[in-house]
Design a protein around this motif. Structure first.
Motif, PDB file in Angstrom:
ATOM      1  N   THR A  46      -0.551 -27.876 -21.397  1.00 21.54           N
ATOM      2  CA  THR A  46       0.346 -27.203 -22.460  1.00 21.54           C
ATOM      3  C   THR A  46       1.289 -28.041 -22.826  1.00 21.54           C
ATOM      4  O   THR A  46       1.599 -28.115 -23.902  1.00 21.54           O
ATOM      5  N   THR A  47       2.214 -28.337 -21.800  1.00 20.25           N
ATOM      6  CA  THR A  47       3.357 -29.165 -22.134  1.00 20.25           C
ATOM      7  C   THR A  47       2.881 -30.466 -22.968  1.00 20.25           C
ATOM      8  O   THR A  47       3.554 -31.090 -23.544  1.00 20.25           O
ATOM      9  N   GLU A  49       0.077 -31.199 -24.278  1.00 27.08           N
ATOM     10  CA  GLU A  49      -0.307 -31.124 -25.496  1.00 27.08           C
ATOM     11  C   GLU A  49       0.747 -31.053 -26.554  1.00 27.08           C
ATOM     12  O   GLU A  49       0.467 -31.536 -27.592  1.00 27.08           O
ATOM     13  N   ALA A  50       1.657 -30.215 -26.370  1.00 24.78           N
ATOM     14  CA  ALA A  50       2.735 -30.078 -27.295  1.00 24.78           C
ATOM     15  C   ALA A  50       3.496 -31.119 -27.276  1.00 24.78           C
ATOM     16  O   ALA A  50       3.878 -31.432 -28.590  1.00 24.78           O
ATOM     17  N   SER A  51       3.784 -32.199 -26.451  1.00 25.25           N
ATOM     18  CA  SER A  51       4.466 -33.354 -26.837  1.00 25.25           C
ATOM     19  C   SER A  51       3.655 -34.515 -27.217  1.00 25.25           C
ATOM     20  O   SER A  51       4.248 -35.558 -27.534  1.00 25.25           O
ATOM     21  N   GLY A  52       2.189 -34.432 -27.507  1.00 27.72           N
ATOM     22  CA  GLY A  52       1.479 -35.388 -27.991  1.00 27.72           C
ATOM     23  C   GLY A  52       0.837 -36.345 -26.713  1.00 27.72           C
ATOM     24  O   GLY A  52       0.295 -37.477 -27.042  1.00 27.72           O
ATOM     25  N   GLU A  53       1.370 -36.099 -25.658  1.00 27.90           N
ATOM     26  CA  GLU A  53       0.860 -37.085 -24.654  1.00 27.90           C
ATOM     27  C   GLU A  53      -0.697 -36.813 -24.194  1.00 27.90           C
ATOM     28  O   GLU A  53      -1.177 -37.948 -24.112  1.00 27.90           O
ATOM     29  N   THR A  54      -1.333 -35.644 -24.433  1.00 25.98           N
ATOM     30  CA  THR A  54      -2.563 -35.608 -24.352  1.00 25.98           C
ATOM     31  C   THR A  54      -3.407 -36.489 -25.526  1.00 25.98           C
ATOM     32  O   THR A  54      -4.230 -37.292 -25.144  1.00 25.98           O
ATOM     33  N   ALA A  55      -2.720 -36.428 -26.636  1.00 31.13           N
ATOM     34  CA  ALA A  55      -3.458 -37.351 -27.741  1.00 31.13           C
ATOM     35  C   ALA A  55      -3.464 -38.668 -27.389  1.00 31.13           C
ATOM     36  O   ALA A  55      -4.282 -39.518 -27.583  1.00 31.13           O
ATOM     37  N   ARG A  56      -2.137 -39.236 -26.957  1.00 33.43           N
ATOM     38  CA  ARG A  56      -1.769 -40.577 -26.606  1.00 33.43           C
ATOM     39  C   ARG A  56      -2.771 -40.915 -25.388  1.00 33.43           C
ATOM     40  O   ARG A  56      -3.510 -42.147 -25.469  1.00 33.43           O
ATOM     41  N   ASN A  58      -5.831 -39.563 -24.717  1.00 33.91           N
ATOM     42  CA  ASN A  58      -7.175 -39.714 -25.117  1.00 33.91           C
ATOM     43  C   ASN A  58      -7.246 -40.749 -25.887  1.00 33.91           C
ATOM     44  O   ASN A  58      -8.545 -41.511 -25.703  1.00 33.91           O
ATOM     45  N   GLU A  59      -6.433 -41.452 -26.681  1.00 39.49           N
ATOM     46  CA  GLU A  59      -6.519 -42.749 -27.479  1.00 39.49           C
ATOM     47  C   GLU A  59      -6.749 -43.971 -26.578  1.00 39.49           C
ATOM     48  O   GLU A  59      -7.296 -44.742 -26.587  1.00 39.49           O
TER      49      GLU A  59
END
Length: 210
Positions: A46-47, A49-56, A58-59
């Motif tokens: 959750t943390t 995803e909220a910080s945008g680390e998950t998206a980074r 994945n990219e």
């Protein structure tokens, strides 16, 4: 004697709580503070995803995957041929287990020696080359017929787009190790029930080595 045995049996049959005692609290007791592992993982996700680390992440994974598809890892241990050599490869194998048909009928028993070329022909030559070497690429494209072009290094998709021709890649050196190829360019050609394997030193490279 019988009475003693009866008393002993009755004692065993009594509930354990009949003899239980409360000894009270001895020593310091601390509460369990460790969080459930799944809760920790969920909180971390959750943390992220909220910080945008998950998206980074994945990219980054997507970028690395595409890069590996465009340019697979080079086959280790393959050199540029400085001298020509050739040998015969016999593809015959001994079966490790019975081969049976759809209805369970025995087709080949374990231990039977089978030559795949008896059933399937090698319809075109196999050419192994370094896709980053302009000389090898030009040589391969000049060959007669429609040989299969198999890279041991280079960018197959980029070459396909540029040359409008299909290129393959020997992933993890499966084919070169099978045929014993250690230098490119190399050719594999069917000769009856065997395969002729050749490593070919190109003229320009032979002259450079003299």
């Amino acid at each position: 004697m019988r009475r003693a045995l009866l008393i002993f049996a009755l004692a065993l049959a009594l509930p354990a709580t009949a003899h239980a005692r409360d000894y009270g609290q001895r020593g310091t007791v601390f509460p369990v503070l460790e969080r459930d592992l799944l809760e920790q993982i969920q909180s971390r996700l959750t943390t992220m995803e909220a910080s945008g680390e998950t998206a980074r992440l994945n990219e980054e994974l997507k970028r690395r995957t595409l890069a590996r598809v465009e340019r697979p890892a080079p086959v280790a241990g393959i050199a540029h041929a400085s001298e020509s050599r050739s040998w015969v490869f016999d593809p015959t194998i001994a079966l490790q287990e019975d081969i049976r048909g759809a209805r369970g009928e025995l087709i080949h028993a374990a231990g039977t020696r089978v030559n795949p070329l008896d059933s399937v022909e090698l319809r075109s030559d196999l050419l192994f080359l370094d896709g980053d070497d302009a000389e090898q690429l030009a040589w391969a494209l000049r060959q007669q017929g429609t040989p299969k072009l198999i890279l041991v290094n280079g960018a197959p998709l980029q070459l396909m787009r540029a040359r409008q021709r299909r290129f393959y890649f020997d992933q993890q050196g499966t084919l070169t190790s099978r045929f014993g190829i250690t230098a490119v360019p190399a050719r594999v050609r069917q000769r009856g029930r065997q395969l002729d394997v050749s490593e070919i030193a190109l003229p320009a490279r032979t002259e450079a080595g003299q």
